[in-house]
Design a protein around this motif. Sequence first.
Motif, PDB file in Angstrom:
ATOM      1  N   ALA A 113       2.023   8.240   0.487  1.00 24.40           N
ATOM      2  CA  ALA A 113       2.835   6.925   0.053  1.00 24.40           C
ATOM      3  C   ALA A 113       1.725   5.958  -0.255  1.00 24.40           C
ATOM      4  O   ALA A 113       0.862   6.053   0.486  1.00 24.40           O
ATOM      5  N   MET A 114       2.123   4.945  -1.195  1.00 20.51           N
ATOM      6  CA  MET A 114       1.234   3.980  -1.608  1.00 20.51           C
ATOM      7  C   MET A 114       2.068   2.789  -1.513  1.00 20.51           C
ATOM      8  O   MET A 114       3.223   2.805  -1.762  1.00 20.51           O
ATOM      9  N   GLY A 115       1.684   1.530  -1.504  1.00 21.26           N
ATOM     10  CA  GLY A 115       2.268   0.494  -1.406  1.00 21.26           C
ATOM     11  C   GLY A 115       1.536  -0.689  -1.906  1.00 21.26           C
ATOM     12  O   GLY A 115       0.047  -0.525  -1.995  1.00 21.26           O
ATOM     13  N   TRP A 116       2.019  -1.828  -2.177  1.00 18.74           N
ATOM     14  CA  TRP A 116       1.477  -3.201  -2.724  1.00 18.74           C
ATOM     15  C   TRP A 116       2.102  -4.063  -1.503  1.00 18.74           C
ATOM     16  O   TRP A 116       3.317  -4.308  -1.196  1.00 18.74           O
ATOM     17  N   PHE A 117       1.104  -5.027  -0.954  1.00 17.27           N
ATOM     18  CA  PHE A 117       1.332  -6.063  -0.065  1.00 17.27           C
ATOM     19  C   PHE A 117       0.722  -7.357  -0.931  1.00 17.27           C
ATOM     20  O   PHE A 117      -0.197  -7.193  -1.947  1.00 17.27           O
ATOM     21  N   ARG A 118       0.959  -8.249  -0.611  1.00 25.97           N
ATOM     22  CA  ARG A 118       0.391  -9.696  -0.947  1.00 25.97           C
ATOM     23  C   ARG A 118       0.373 -10.752   0.122  1.00 25.97           C
ATOM     24  O   ARG A 118       0.932 -10.652   1.353  1.00 25.97           O
ATOM     25  N   GLN A 119      -0.509 -11.653  -0.032  1.00 27.80           N
ATOM     26  CA  GLN A 119      -0.925 -12.620   0.796  1.00 27.80           C
ATOM     27  C   GLN A 119      -0.957 -13.959   0.266  1.00 27.80           C
ATOM     28  O   GLN A 119      -2.041 -14.408  -0.376  1.00 27.80           O
ATOM     29  N   PHE A 137       4.992  -7.278   2.884  1.00 22.54           N
ATOM     30  CA  PHE A 137       5.160  -6.219   2.093  1.00 22.54           C
ATOM     31  C   PHE A 137       5.740  -6.545   0.606  1.00 22.54           C
ATOM     32  O   PHE A 137       6.776  -7.232   0.367  1.00 22.54           O
ATOM     33  N   VAL A 138       5.431  -5.666  -0.390  1.00 21.67           N
ATOM     34  CA  VAL A 138       5.852  -6.014  -1.674  1.00 21.67           C
ATOM     35  C   VAL A 138       6.801  -4.900  -2.060  1.00 21.67           C
ATOM     36  O   VAL A 138       7.849  -4.759  -2.707  1.00 21.67           O
ATOM     37  N   ALA A 139       6.071  -3.658  -2.300  1.00 20.57           N
ATOM     38  CA  ALA A 139       6.824  -2.391  -2.767  1.00 20.57           C
ATOM     39  C   ALA A 139       5.846  -1.352  -2.236  1.00 20.57           C
ATOM     40  O   ALA A 139       4.765  -1.405  -2.094  1.00 20.57           O
ATOM     41  N   ALA A 140       6.655  -0.058  -2.346  1.00 11.45           N
ATOM     42  CA  ALA A 140       5.946   1.261  -1.653  1.00 11.45           C
ATOM     43  C   ALA A 140       6.687   2.464  -2.395  1.00 11.45           C
ATOM     44  O   ALA A 140       7.774   2.390  -2.884  1.00 11.45           O
ATOM     45  N   SER A 143      11.041   8.274  -4.115  1.00  8.12           N
ATOM     46  CA  SER A 143      11.521   7.289  -3.182  1.00  8.12           C
ATOM     47  C   SER A 143      10.689   6.055  -3.522  1.00  8.12           C
ATOM     48  O   SER A 143       9.717   6.119  -3.113  1.00  8.12           O
ATOM     49  N   ILE A 144      11.423   4.921  -3.618  1.00 12.01           N
ATOM     50  CA  ILE A 144      10.689   3.756  -3.821  1.00 12.01           C
ATOM     51  C   ILE A 144      11.631   2.560  -2.874  1.00 12.01           C
ATOM     52  O   ILE A 144      12.736   2.710  -2.969  1.00 12.01           O
ATOM     53  N   ARG A 145      10.641   1.746  -2.296  1.00  6.96           N
ATOM     54  CA  ARG A 145      11.262   0.658  -1.641  1.00  6.96           C
ATOM     55  C   ARG A 145      10.579  -0.651  -2.204  1.00  6.96           C
ATOM     56  O   ARG A 145       9.586  -0.744  -2.334  1.00  6.96           O
ATOM     57  N   TYR A 146      11.526  -2.042  -1.996  1.00  4.92           N
ATOM     58  CA  TYR A 146      11.010  -3.019  -2.571  1.00  4.92           C
ATOM     59  C   TYR A 146      11.512  -4.055  -1.555  1.00  4.92           C
ATOM     60  O   TYR A 146      12.503  -4.063  -0.856  1.00  4.92           O
TER      61      TYR A 146
END
Length: 126
Positions: free
Chosen positions: A33-39, A47-50, A57-60
């Motif tokens: 699984a891959m994700g995007w985070f932000r600071q 967490f932003v999205a994965a 399957s995607i989660r936001y």
Amino acid sequence: QVQLVESGGGLVQAGGSLRVSCAASGRTFSRNAMGWFRQPPGKEREFVAAITWSGGSIRYADSVKGRFTISRDNAKNMVYLQMNSLKPEETAVYYCAASRYGYVSGSPKAYEYDYWGQGTQVTVSS
């Protein structure tokens, strides 16, 4: 050497759009699984999205639902985040990350992700 390299950040006006990309090298992440985070400045990473390895399957994060879209191209070892209707408070460094799992947990946490990029700055002006 495993590397995740983000690109596509920049300066955009509020309400505008940007697409950030993440290129993986050194190994394939087609089963991760891959994700995007932000600071944001002065704040903790969030967490932003994965997306699961298959893209099935995607989660936001609630704050970006309906505006952001995560996608992946396993053949190219790429992950993308399309961001629309950006807000000034979304100014942050955006990070790409590879999970140790193939699935996305119910509440993705940074500690589930073993590989991280160096981040790309997204600045949203008001």
